[in-house]
Scaffold this motif. Sequence first.
Motif, mmCIF file in Angstrom:
data_model
loop_
_atom_site.group_PDB
_atom_site.id
_atom_site.type_symbol
_atom_site.label_atom_id
_atom_site.label_comp_id
_atom_site.label_asym_id
_atom_site.label_seq_id
_atom_site.Cartn_x
_atom_site.Cartn_y
_atom_site.Cartn_z
ATOM 1 N N GLN A 143 24.502 -3.663 59.023
ATOM 2 C CA GLN A 143 23.457 -4.469 58.380
ATOM 3 C C GLN A 143 22.093 -4.246 59.049
ATOM 4 N N ALA A 144 22.111 -4.141 60.386
ATOM 5 C CA ALA A 144 20.846 -3.895 61.103
ATOM 6 C C ALA A 144 20.273 -2.536 60.740
ATOM 7 N N ALA A 145 21.146 -1.525 60.639
ATOM 8 C CA ALA A 145 20.685 -0.177 60.282
ATOM 9 C C ALA A 145 20.136 -0.158 58.858
ATOM 10 N N VAL A 146 20.803 -0.844 57.936
ATOM 11 C CA VAL A 146 20.346 -0.899 56.534
ATOM 12 C C VAL A 146 18.998 -1.637 56.451
ATOM 13 N N GLN A 147 18.878 -2.737 57.254
ATOM 14 C CA GLN A 147 17.619 -3.479 57.260
ATOM 15 C C GLN A 147 16.460 -2.598 57.751
ATOM 16 N N ALA A 148 16.755 -1.772 58.762
ATOM 17 C CA ALA A 148 15.703 -0.866 59.281
ATOM 18 C C ALA A 148 15.305 0.160 58.221
ATOM 19 N N VAL A 149 16.292 0.688 57.481
ATOM 20 C CA VAL A 149 15.990 1.654 56.413
ATOM 21 C C VAL A 149 15.164 0.987 55.322
ATOM 22 N N ILE A 171 25.311 5.737 58.455
ATOM 23 C CA ILE A 171 26.557 6.522 58.362
ATOM 24 C C ILE A 171 27.307 6.497 59.696
ATOM 25 N N GLU A 172 26.554 6.645 60.811
ATOM 26 C CA GLU A 172 27.200 6.631 62.131
ATOM 27 C C GLU A 172 27.853 5.278 62.413
ATOM 28 N N GLU A 173 27.127 4.191 62.047
ATOM 29 C CA GLU A 173 27.719 2.855 62.233
ATOM 30 C C GLU A 173 28.996 2.709 61.406
ATOM 31 N N ASN A 174 28.918 3.252 60.195
ATOM 32 C CA ASN A 174 30.113 3.172 59.334
ATOM 33 C C ASN A 174 31.268 3.962 59.923
ATOM 34 N N GLN A 175 30.972 5.152 60.405
ATOM 35 C CA GLN A 175 32.026 5.986 61.004
ATOM 36 C C GLN A 175 32.585 5.336 62.266
ATOM 37 N N ALA A 176 31.688 4.713 63.063
ATOM 38 C CA ALA A 176 32.161 4.037 64.268
ATOM 39 C C ALA A 176 33.105 2.897 63.913
ATOM 40 N N ALA A 214 19.414 -1.352 47.480
ATOM 41 C CA ALA A 214 19.813 -2.706 47.069
ATOM 42 C C ALA A 214 21.339 -2.830 47.019
ATOM 43 N N ARG A 215 21.993 -1.779 46.492
ATOM 44 C CA ARG A 215 23.490 -1.793 46.464
ATOM 45 C C ARG A 215 24.064 -1.817 47.868
ATOM 46 N N LEU A 216 23.453 -1.026 48.745
ATOM 47 C CA LEU A 216 23.958 -0.965 50.115
ATOM 48 C C LEU A 216 23.774 -2.293 50.836
ATOM 49 N N ALA A 217 22.619 -2.937 50.607
ATOM 50 C CA ALA A 217 22.365 -4.233 51.258
ATOM 51 C C ALA A 217 23.274 -5.329 50.718
ATOM 52 N N ALA A 218 23.748 -5.162 49.474
ATOM 53 C CA ALA A 218 24.611 -6.190 48.868
ATOM 54 C C ALA A 218 26.057 -6.118 49.367
ATOM 55 N N LEU A 219 26.415 -5.037 50.033
ATOM 56 C CA LEU A 219 27.806 -4.899 50.539
ATOM 57 C C LEU A 219 28.036 -5.815 51.734
ATOM 58 N N ASP A 220 29.334 -6.148 51.946
ATOM 59 C CA ASP A 220 29.721 -6.980 53.086
ATOM 60 C C ASP A 220 29.889 -6.086 54.308
ATOM 61 N N LEU A 221 28.763 -5.834 54.962
ATOM 62 C CA LEU A 221 28.744 -4.882 56.068
ATOM 63 C C LEU A 221 28.867 -5.608 57.403
ATOM 64 N N ARG A 222 29.235 -4.837 58.426
ATOM 65 C CA ARG A 222 29.293 -5.350 59.779
ATOM 66 C C ARG A 222 27.873 -5.478 60.325
ATOM 67 N N ALA A 223 27.733 -6.165 61.441
ATOM 68 C CA ALA A 223 26.397 -6.473 61.991
ATOM 69 C C ALA A 223 25.610 -5.203 62.277
ATOM 70 N N GLY A 224 26.239 -4.218 62.882
ATOM 71 C CA GLY A 224 25.552 -2.969 63.205
ATOM 72 C C GLY A 224 25.082 -2.249 61.961
#
Length: 545
Positions: free
Chosen positions: A104-110, A159-164, A92-102
């Motif tokens: 957000q898609a990875a978090v949605q899949a998790v 994590i990979e999306e974040n590192q990218a 829930a904390r991770l989904a609430a962050l202002d993430l980039r599209a990639g």
Amino acid sequence: MKITTRIALGLFVLAGLMVAALAYQVRTVNQLQGITDEFSRTSVEAAQISILLAQELEGVREFASKSLVLPADSGYVAQWETWEEAVTQDLARLAALDLRAGEQAAVQAVQEDWDRYLSEIAPLRMASELRPADDGLFLTLDRIDELVDGLRLGVETVIEENQAWVAQQAQTAARVGQRATQVSWLAALTAIGLGLLICVILYLSISGPLRRLTRGTREIAEGRFAHRLPTGGKTELSALAEDFNRMAARLDEVEEMKKDFVSHVSHELKGPLAAIQETILILLERIPGPLTEKQAQLLALSRQSANRLSGMISNLLEISRIEGGGLRLDLGWVDPVELVQDVVGEVSPLSRAKSLEVEVTVKEEDPVRGNGTQGPVFPISADRERLQELVGNLLGNAIKFSPRGTTIRIRVQGLTDWPRPLPGRVLSRLRGEEPPFLLLEVEDEGPGIPEGHREGVFQKFYQIQRGVRREGQGVGLGLAISRNVVQAHGGAIWVREGSSGGAHFLVLIPRVARWARAAVPGTEVLPDVLQVRGEAGMAGAEVAP
């Protein structure tokens, strides 16, 4: 355009360039700061939560297996539930962050995989009998491993999306920094180039007029009031040149008035003075009648004063004639040694009256160089009368200022090369002349000439104030006439301190002056008369009709 306007415009351009560079640097810094803030606010927190999720999923796997294998231990079930709650909260904390599209898609899949896990595995934890049949236990454990592995892969994708994204932002920051560096160098080089260009423009617009003004000031200081500066433009230096020309014109006018006054007064005095001299001479010859000894003594003193006054008037007329139209030279071959000896003989009564010894030396070596540049004292092309006047003035000055009983030394020498060293002003006056030279020196043992006056003594009416006026001291024209005579012959005259502290005058004259060679080709054949025009003959010569 005025010089001050040019300077202000140049400074304004430089200031504008620096302000633009500064504004770009501020914009770049703000951009880098935004990247840093976003990285620290979102990326770091997302990475931390993702890593924590990976650890929590392993906790879920571990305690789910233990709870199913050992259902009698209720503590394992509680730990299993705690790890599941931690995963739910962190997702829930991770989904609430202002993430980039990639991301957000990875978090949605998790999140979807986690929901699937909860729907399949959570009911087991709620059952009263946790342990399934033996044949179903292994299937359940395999399913938990499969679901957790899927979740782990999803978290690793986050994590990979974040590192990218971090790598992309780092590249962006590097490009921004590189561009800022390039812009800084470009701005610095442009500022330097503009600064140099402005300096060159200002130098060219100032140096030329300043050189002309310096040269003009030197000309005015040396008494050439006819010199004018070129004018034009609207700069401050152009206005200064116009003021300078007005000043020079006024000085020239005053100088002409003074010349006319001196010339007229001298001519007016010459007649009455001649009558006075003749009257005194008649009285001394006792034609009107006898004289007492006292009367004869007073008349002799009057005659001496009249003769001195006559000499002053002659000098005034001479300098007026030189400045008015030129110096007439009757050129011929003159023996310098013979001429010096004649002048010494003429002034011998004056030297004997002060018990002075006049020592004439025809030098056999050059004391300045001592390297064999001496030669025989050869005849020179000169006006004998003018040269005799020159030697007479120098010797007369030496007699006038020498203490009684001292020695005056005259040296005559022929030089086949340039003497060394020579003052810079002497070299400039001899420019274009060629050896051989005649070097004439007159040295006395008098008070000498202070260094600050050694150039001024050759100006007309120049006198050194010593506190006490000497007997027979003139009006300061003898050396001015001497300089004109020397320069008319293409030479130079200067003075330095003598070996005994007195004045040491040196005269360097070429055997044939440059302008004389130009007027009549061939140095061995000279015209009878040359008319030297301009100040000190520096403007050239022509054969007189």
